[in-house]
Write a protein that holds these residues in place. Structure first.
Motif, PDB file in Angstrom:
ATOM      1  N   LEU A  89       0.645  -0.783  -0.315  1.00 35.76           N
ATOM      2  CA  LEU A  89      -0.012  -0.019  -0.090  1.00 35.76           C
ATOM      3  C   LEU A  89       0.549   0.971   0.117  1.00 35.76           C
ATOM      4  CD1 LEU A  89      -3.282   1.535   0.332  1.00 35.76           C
ATOM      5  CD2 LEU A  89      -2.518   1.687   3.034  1.00 35.76           C
ATOM      6  N   LEU A  90       0.282   2.193  -0.923  1.00 29.27           N
ATOM      7  CA  LEU A  90       1.705   3.354  -0.990  1.00 29.27           C
ATOM      8  C   LEU A  90       0.591   4.675  -0.609  1.00 29.27           C
ATOM      9  CD1 LEU A  90       3.804   5.547  -2.037  1.00 29.27           C
ATOM     10  CD2 LEU A  90       2.332   5.129  -4.138  1.00 29.27           C
ATOM     11  N   VAL A  91       0.744   5.508   0.906  1.00 22.55           N
ATOM     12  CA  VAL A  91      -0.401   6.303   0.714  1.00 22.55           C
ATOM     13  C   VAL A  91       0.512   7.457   0.425  1.00 22.55           C
ATOM     14  CG1 VAL A  91      -1.803   8.030   3.369  1.00 22.55           C
ATOM     15  CG2 VAL A  91      -1.722   4.675   2.600  1.00 22.55           C
ATOM     16  N   ASN A  92      -0.425   8.653  -0.388  1.00 21.44           N
ATOM     17  CA  ASN A  92       0.561   9.864  -0.596  1.00 21.44           C
ATOM     18  C   ASN A  92      -0.072  10.638   0.030  1.00 21.44           C
ATOM     19  OD1 ASN A  92       2.351   9.011  -2.869  1.00 21.44           O
ATOM     20  ND2 ASN A  92       1.030   8.772  -4.504  1.00 21.44           N
ATOM     21  N   ASN A  93       0.109  10.911   0.808  1.00 23.36           N
ATOM     22  CA  ASN A  93      -0.790  12.125   1.967  1.00 23.36           C
ATOM     23  C   ASN A  93      -0.007  13.404   1.456  1.00 23.36           C
ATOM     24  OD1 ASN A  93      -1.924  13.011   4.342  1.00 23.36           O
ATOM     25  ND2 ASN A  93      -0.042  12.992   5.486  1.00 23.36           N
ATOM     26  N   ALA A  94       1.676  13.291   1.518  1.00 19.76           N
ATOM     27  CA  ALA A  94       2.128  14.815   2.261  1.00 19.76           C
ATOM     28  C   ALA A  94       2.099  16.178   1.306  1.00 19.76           C
ATOM     29  CB  ALA A  94       4.124  14.339   1.521  1.00 19.76           C
ATOM     30  N   GLY A  95       2.081  16.963   2.052  1.00 18.87           N
ATOM     31  CA  GLY A  95       1.906  18.314   1.849  1.00 18.87           C
ATOM     32  C   GLY A  95       0.738  19.143   1.954  1.00 18.87           C
ATOM     33  N   GLN A  96       0.718  20.364   1.634  1.00 23.07           N
ATOM     34  CA  GLN A  96      -0.603  21.117   2.062  1.00 23.07           C
ATOM     35  C   GLN A  96      -1.271  22.635   1.368  1.00 23.07           C
ATOM     36  OE1 GLN A  96       2.357  23.219   4.468  1.00 23.07           O
ATOM     37  NE2 GLN A  96       3.003  24.676   2.767  1.00 23.07           N
ATOM     38  N   GLY A  97      -2.468  23.007   1.811  1.00 25.35           N
ATOM     39  CA  GLY A  97      -2.731  23.744   1.079  1.00 25.35           C
ATOM     40  C   GLY A  97      -2.532  25.344   0.820  1.00 25.35           C
ATOM     41  N   ARG A  98      -2.830  25.869   0.306  1.00 27.66           N
ATOM     42  CA  ARG A  98      -2.054  27.406  -0.250  1.00 27.66           C
ATOM     43  C   ARG A  98      -3.538  27.664  -0.177  1.00 27.66           C
ATOM     44  NH1 ARG A  98       2.236  30.137  -2.691  1.00 27.66           N
ATOM     45  NH2 ARG A  98       3.202  27.684  -2.514  1.00 27.66           N
ATOM     46  N   LEU A  99      -2.943  29.018   1.149  1.00 26.52           N
ATOM     47  CA  LEU A  99      -4.676  30.588   1.249  1.00 26.52           C
ATOM     48  C   LEU A  99      -3.996  31.492   0.143  1.00 26.52           C
ATOM     49  CD1 LEU A  99      -5.337  30.273   4.968  1.00 26.52           C
ATOM     50  CD2 LEU A  99      -6.372  29.202   3.144  1.00 26.52           C
TER      51      LEU A  99
END
Ligand code: NDP
Length: 262
Positions: A89-99
């Motif tokens: 299983l690969l969970v691609n979760n890394a990141g963040q939103g840009r306001l």
């Protein structure tokens, strides 16, 4: 909750905080061995040492790097292969939103945001694909409701999220029947991102409970609250598990009813 991951190996990007960390814990609690990454090495090491204490020394592998660095991602895949021998299983979760609104978003911001959203999927998928194929495994992408329900104050995040969703659909067809590809559309989940926004609130006298309550009301979340990271993790763990063996190319929204589309 046990999602039946005995004997499986899972990789979670951005596993040191929020939704990623909750997912790591749910997967470990369901019997998987887990490899996680994040950029901040000291926070990752702190988290990994607690996980090793809680779940066993030989069940946790951690490595600090950015998922936007292809060499590092490939090195991580090699290390997972050497250490655990497989990846289910690969969970691609890394990141963040840009306001930012359109007026506030520079060309470089657009490029950075598209790079983060697209390549945080592309690079890990490419690196782990041989192992995922061998294991007849699964990919779960952590995406956002913004893909379908854009917000003007998050204009480039919303549009990049829609592009990711489109790409995942093609990927689910190309990789079938060997590897399933699904996504989870997050609404507002109480995680590191929201903790940072709470810490930067205009009126510092407002309590955490009041700030989150007002946020849920302002956003019109029918469930009347933000989601807990573990609630998001449960959806991810389900889609990655054998219980979801006939589900591919699907998206599951975890938004407390915030989604308005049918
Ligand atoms: P957190 O900030 O709590 O966690 C983000 C994790 O990703 C951290 O471990 C962070 O560690 C890691 N990370 C960020 N960028 C990179 C990178 N380039 N390479 C490797 N690791 C990275 O946020 P959330 O748990 O909220 O976010 C998880 C995902 O869910 C994100 O993709 C986010 O956009 C998405 N999402 C979240 C929503 C929410 O309401 N919480 C709503 C919609 C989507 P480090 O900083 O050390 O790298």
């Amino acid at each position: 909750m046990n999602f039946g991951y005995d004997g499986s190996v899972a990789v979670v990007t951005g596993g040191s905080s929020g939704i990623g960390l909750a997912t790591v814990r749910v997967l470990l609690g369901s019997g998987a061995r887990v490899a996680l990454c994040a950029r901040n090495a000291s926070r990752l090491e702190d988290v990994a040492s607690v996980l090793r204490r809680d779940y066993g020394e030989d069940r946790v592998l951690s490595r600090a790097f950015s998922v936007l660095d292809a060499d590092e991602v490939n090195g991580f895949a090699d290390e997972v292969k050497q250490t655990f021998g497989r990846c289910d299983l690969l969970v691609n979760n890394a990141g963040q939103g840009r306001l930012s609104t359109f007026a506030e978003t520079s060309d470089q911001d657009w490029r950075d945001e598209y790079e983060l959203k697209i390549f945080s999927q592309v690079l890990p998928v490419r690196a782990f694909l041989p192992m995922l194929r061998e294991a007849q495994g699964a990919i779960v992408a952590v995406n956002s409701l913004l893909a379908y329900q854009p917000e003007p104050h998050m204009v480039c995040t919303s549009s990049a999220r829609a592009g990711v969703q489109n790409m995942l659909k093609s990927l689910s067809v190309e990789l079938a029947p060997d590897v399933r590809v699904n996504s989870v559309l997050m609404g507002l989940i109480e995680s590191g991102q929201w903790t940072r926004r709470f810490a930067a609130r205009e009126d510092q006298s407002v309590s955490r409970a009041d700030w989150y309550g007002a946020l849920a009301e302002k956003k019109g979340i029918p469930m009347g609250r933000l989601g807990d990271p573990e609630e998001a993790a449960n959806a991810i763990a389900f889609l990655g598990s054998r219980a979801a063996s006939y589900i591919t190319g699907a998206q599951l929204d975890v938004s407390g009813g915030l989604a308005r589309h049918i």
